[in-house]
Motif scaffolding. Structure first.
Motif, PDB file in Angstrom:
ATOM      1  N   GLU A  12      30.288  28.430  35.696  1.00 33.13           N
ATOM      2  CA  GLU A  12      31.340  27.673  35.020  1.00 33.13           C
ATOM      3  C   GLU A  12      31.844  28.426  33.793  1.00 33.13           C
ATOM      4  OE1 GLU A  12      29.443  23.995  34.219  1.00 33.13           O
ATOM      5  OE2 GLU A  12      29.457  23.332  36.321  1.00 33.13           O
ATOM      6  N   PHE A  13      30.949  29.159  33.142  1.00 31.81           N
ATOM      7  CA  PHE A  13      31.361  29.980  32.003  1.00 31.81           C
ATOM      8  C   PHE A  13      32.433  30.980  32.419  1.00 31.81           C
ATOM      9  CE2 PHE A  13      30.954  34.127  29.936  1.00 31.81           C
ATOM     10  CZ  PHE A  13      31.216  33.804  28.612  1.00 31.81           C
ATOM     11  N   TYR A  14      32.222  31.636  33.558  1.00 31.48           N
ATOM     12  CA  TYR A  14      33.199  32.632  34.007  1.00 31.48           C
ATOM     13  C   TYR A  14      34.460  31.994  34.568  1.00 31.48           C
ATOM     14  CZ  TYR A  14      30.242  36.580  32.971  1.00 31.48           C
ATOM     15  OH  TYR A  14      29.517  37.528  32.295  1.00 31.48           O
ATOM     16  N   GLU A  15      34.347  30.809  35.106  1.00 30.20           N
ATOM     17  CA  GLU A  15      35.554  30.092  35.513  1.00 30.20           C
ATOM     18  C   GLU A  15      36.437  29.832  34.298  1.00 30.20           C
ATOM     19  OE1 GLU A  15      34.316  26.556  37.443  1.00 30.20           O
ATOM     20  OE2 GLU A  15      33.746  27.548  39.322  1.00 30.20           O
ATOM     21  N   GLY A  16      35.806  29.392  33.228  1.00 26.57           N
ATOM     22  CA  GLY A  16      36.549  29.139  32.000  1.00 26.57           C
ATOM     23  C   GLY A  16      37.106  30.407  31.386  1.00 26.57           C
ATOM     24  N   LEU A  17      36.334  31.494  31.424  1.00 23.90           N
ATOM     25  CA  LEU A  17      36.793  32.757  30.856  1.00 23.90           C
ATOM     26  C   LEU A  17      37.971  33.318  31.641  1.00 23.90           C
ATOM     27  CD1 LEU A  17      36.303  34.922  28.684  1.00 23.90           C
ATOM     28  CD2 LEU A  17      34.750  36.051  30.291  1.00 23.90           C
ATOM     29  N   SER A  18      37.960  33.128  32.954  1.00 24.26           N
ATOM     30  CA  SER A  18      39.086  33.588  33.771  1.00 24.26           C
ATOM     31  C   SER A  18      40.361  32.841  33.407  1.00 24.26           C
ATOM     32  CB  SER A  18      38.780  33.383  35.264  1.00 24.26           C
ATOM     33  OG  SER A  18      37.669  34.172  35.657  1.00 24.26           O
ATOM     34  N   PRO A  60      30.030  43.306  27.753  1.00 23.69           N
ATOM     35  CA  PRO A  60      30.983  42.341  28.306  1.00 23.69           C
ATOM     36  C   PRO A  60      32.435  42.632  27.956  1.00 23.69           C
ATOM     37  CG  PRO A  60      29.971  41.425  26.352  1.00 23.69           C
ATOM     38  CD  PRO A  60      29.296  42.757  26.588  1.00 23.69           C
ATOM     39  N   TYR A  61      32.648  43.665  27.143  1.00 20.99           N
ATOM     40  CA  TYR A  61      34.002  43.932  26.655  1.00 20.99           C
ATOM     41  C   TYR A  61      34.721  44.942  27.546  1.00 20.99           C
ATOM     42  CZ  TYR A  61      31.378  42.102  22.725  1.00 20.99           C
ATOM     43  OH  TYR A  61      30.544  41.339  21.955  1.00 20.99           O
ATOM     44  N   ARG A  62      35.964  44.698  27.819  1.00 18.48           N
ATOM     45  CA  ARG A  62      36.775  45.608  28.623  1.00 18.48           C
ATOM     46  C   ARG A  62      37.285  46.759  27.762  1.00 18.48           C
ATOM     47  NH1 ARG A  62      41.384  44.230  30.084  1.00 18.48           N
ATOM     48  NH2 ARG A  62      41.450  45.487  31.971  1.00 18.48           N
ATOM     49  N   ASP A  63      37.448  47.923  28.372  1.00 21.08           N
ATOM     50  CA  ASP A  63      38.087  49.060  27.724  1.00 21.08           C
ATOM     51  C   ASP A  63      39.588  48.951  27.994  1.00 21.08           C
ATOM     52  OD1 ASP A  63      39.008  51.437  26.730  1.00 21.08           O
ATOM     53  OD2 ASP A  63      37.613  52.707  27.835  1.00 21.08           O
ATOM     54  N   PRO A  72      40.455  40.836  26.670  1.00 21.73           N
ATOM     55  CA  PRO A  72      39.337  41.563  26.035  1.00 21.73           C
ATOM     56  C   PRO A  72      37.997  41.523  26.763  1.00 21.73           C
ATOM     57  CG  PRO A  72      39.735  39.485  24.908  1.00 21.73           C
ATOM     58  CD  PRO A  72      40.821  39.620  25.931  1.00 21.73           C
ATOM     59  N   TYR A  73      37.790  40.557  27.665  1.00 20.28           N
ATOM     60  CA  TYR A  73      36.448  40.380  28.227  1.00 20.28           C
ATOM     61  C   TYR A  73      36.427  40.526  29.748  1.00 20.28           C
ATOM     62  CZ  TYR A  73      35.901  38.331  23.609  1.00 20.28           C
ATOM     63  OH  TYR A  73      35.920  38.130  22.250  1.00 20.28           O
ATOM     64  N   LYS A  74      35.345  41.109  30.243  1.00 23.09           N
ATOM     65  CA  LYS A  74      35.149  41.201  31.680  1.00 23.09           C
ATOM     66  C   LYS A  74      34.846  39.808  32.229  1.00 23.09           C
ATOM     67  CE  LYS A  74      33.019  45.789  31.226  1.00 23.09           C
ATOM     68  NZ  LYS A  74      31.741  46.540  31.328  1.00 23.09           N
ATOM     69  N   THR A  75      35.367  39.513  33.399  1.00 23.64           N
ATOM     70  CA  THR A  75      35.124  38.208  34.011  1.00 23.64           C
ATOM     71  C   THR A  75      33.931  38.260  34.966  1.00 23.64           C
ATOM     72  OG1 THR A  75      36.813  38.701  35.664  1.00 23.64           O
ATOM     73  CG2 THR A  75      37.489  37.408  33.740  1.00 23.64           C
ATOM     74  N   HIS A  76      33.013  39.165  34.709  1.00 17.89           N
ATOM     75  CA  HIS A  76      31.759  39.246  35.443  1.00 17.89           C
ATOM     76  C   HIS A  76      30.715  39.898  34.545  1.00 17.89           C
ATOM     77  CE1 HIS A  76      33.531  43.272  36.163  1.00 17.89           C
ATOM     78  NE2 HIS A  76      32.262  43.666  36.042  1.00 17.89           N
ATOM     79  N   ALA A  91      32.305  34.120  38.610  1.00 21.77           N
ATOM     80  CA  ALA A  91      32.637  32.792  39.115  1.00 21.77           C
ATOM     81  C   ALA A  91      32.635  32.770  40.640  1.00 21.77           C
ATOM     82  CB  ALA A  91      34.001  32.358  38.587  1.00 21.77           C
ATOM     83  N   GLU A  92      32.790  33.938  41.278  1.00 20.22           N
ATOM     84  CA  GLU A  92      32.792  34.036  42.739  1.00 20.22           C
ATOM     85  C   GLU A  92      31.389  34.073  43.321  1.00 20.22           C
ATOM     86  OE1 GLU A  92      35.080  36.011  40.866  1.00 20.22           O
ATOM     87  OE2 GLU A  92      36.394  34.316  41.298  1.00 20.22           O
ATOM     88  N   GLY A  93      30.360  34.121  42.464  1.00 22.13           N
ATOM     89  CA  GLY A  93      28.998  34.137  42.942  1.00 22.13           C
ATOM     90  C   GLY A  93      28.241  35.381  42.523  1.00 22.13           C
ATOM     91  N   LEU A  94      27.292  35.782  43.350  1.00 26.00           N
ATOM     92  CA  LEU A  94      26.426  36.921  43.080  1.00 26.00           C
ATOM     93  C   LEU A  94      26.779  38.056  44.034  1.00 26.00           C
ATOM     94  CD1 LEU A  94      23.896  37.841  41.424  1.00 26.00           C
ATOM     95  CD2 LEU A  94      22.500  36.936  43.300  1.00 26.00           C
ATOM     96  N   ALA A  95      26.634  39.299  43.560  1.00 28.58           N
ATOM     97  CA  ALA A  95      26.888  40.467  44.405  1.00 28.58           C
ATOM     98  C   ALA A  95      25.921  41.573  44.021  1.00 28.58           C
ATOM     99  CB  ALA A  95      28.338  40.943  44.260  1.00 28.58           C
ATOM    100  N   ALA A  96      25.698  42.492  44.952  1.00 32.78           N
ATOM    101  CA  ALA A  96      24.828  43.639  44.681  1.00 32.78           C
ATOM    102  C   ALA A  96      25.330  44.850  45.451  1.00 32.78           C
ATOM    103  CB  ALA A  96      23.386  43.323  45.070  1.00 32.78           C
ATOM    104  N   GLY A  97      25.076  46.013  44.890  1.00 29.92           N
ATOM    105  CA  GLY A  97      25.501  47.256  45.520  1.00 29.92           C
ATOM    106  C   GLY A  97      24.485  48.357  45.294  1.00 29.92           C
TER     107      GLY A  97
END
Length: 214
Positions: A12-18, A60-63, A72-76, A91-97
């Motif tokens: 929900e935090f990232y939903e709000g930040l988006s 968490p800060y974007r370049d 200013p902030y990354k949404t992940h 907000a889209e969930g979890l991912a790994a690579g």
């Protein structure tokens, strides 16, 4: 620290930040970020360290210096593992690579030689097939439109030769298990299944020997 998963407040935090990517929103929800988002990631990295090495959480800060997008902030939230793994929450969930996302020129030369070699190239083809059969995606990056210089267009592994990066990736949409220790198990299973590709790359390509660019 014991990893217990991410509460629903993290997504929900990232939903709000988006919706409101501003310093005002960030400051008002900083405690949520530190305790519900970043805190669980630190706990997860600590739990993974014995098998996959230490990890690091990205800022968490974007370049925005060279971007038209000045938010200013990354949404992940992203984190890197010494073994080459990557974990991301949004907000889209979890991912790994895992793998080599962007190879330097000396790495790319070694990669192409290995892919072109019948023994090592076939080994790569087979392990990719096994990984994909386990419902994990294997993706090329920076892919050329045609064959790289010095390689025939009809090479049996031309698709692999055209890539400038090669990684595994898995997305998990929001689900109740993300708020439990089971989230760690999903990441561990992914990293273990991805390990053959990472080991092939480490053995046949390895780190770049070129000076780091400024």
């Amino acid at each position: 620290m014991t990893f217990r998963g991410w509460p629903s407040e993290a997504l929900e935090f990232y939903e709000g930040l988006s919706a409101d990517n501003s310093k005002t929103y960030w400051t008002a929800h900083l405690t949520v970020y530190e305790e519900q988002v970043r805190g669980p990631m630190q706990e997860l990295l600590a739990a993974l360290e014995p098998e996959f090495g230490p990890g690091k959480i990205f800022r968490p800060y974007r370049d925005v210096r060279f971007s038209n997008d000045k938010t200013p902030y990354k949404t992940h939230l992203g984190a890197w593992l010494e073994s080459g793994g990557y974990i991301q929450l949004s907000a889209e969930g979890l991912a790994a690579g895992s793998g080599y996302y962007q190879m330097a020129s000396d790495q790319l030369e070694r990669y192409r030689r290995a892919v072109a070699n019948d023994l090592r190239g076939e080994e790569l083809t087979k392990l990719i097939e096994v990984i994909e059969n386990g419902r994990i995606g294997v993706h090329g990056h920076g892919t050329l439109k045609t064959a790289p210089r010095g390689y025939p267009k009809d090479h049996p592994r031309i698709e692999l030769l055209r890539h400038k990066g090669l990684t595994t990736w898995k997305d998990w949409p929001p689900a109740a298990w993300m708020g439990t220790p089971a989230a760690k198990n999903r990441v561990v299973d992914f990293l273990r299944a991805s390990r053959p590709l990472r080991e092939w790359l480490d053995t046949n390509v390895g780190p770049s020997n070129l000076p780091a660019s400024r």
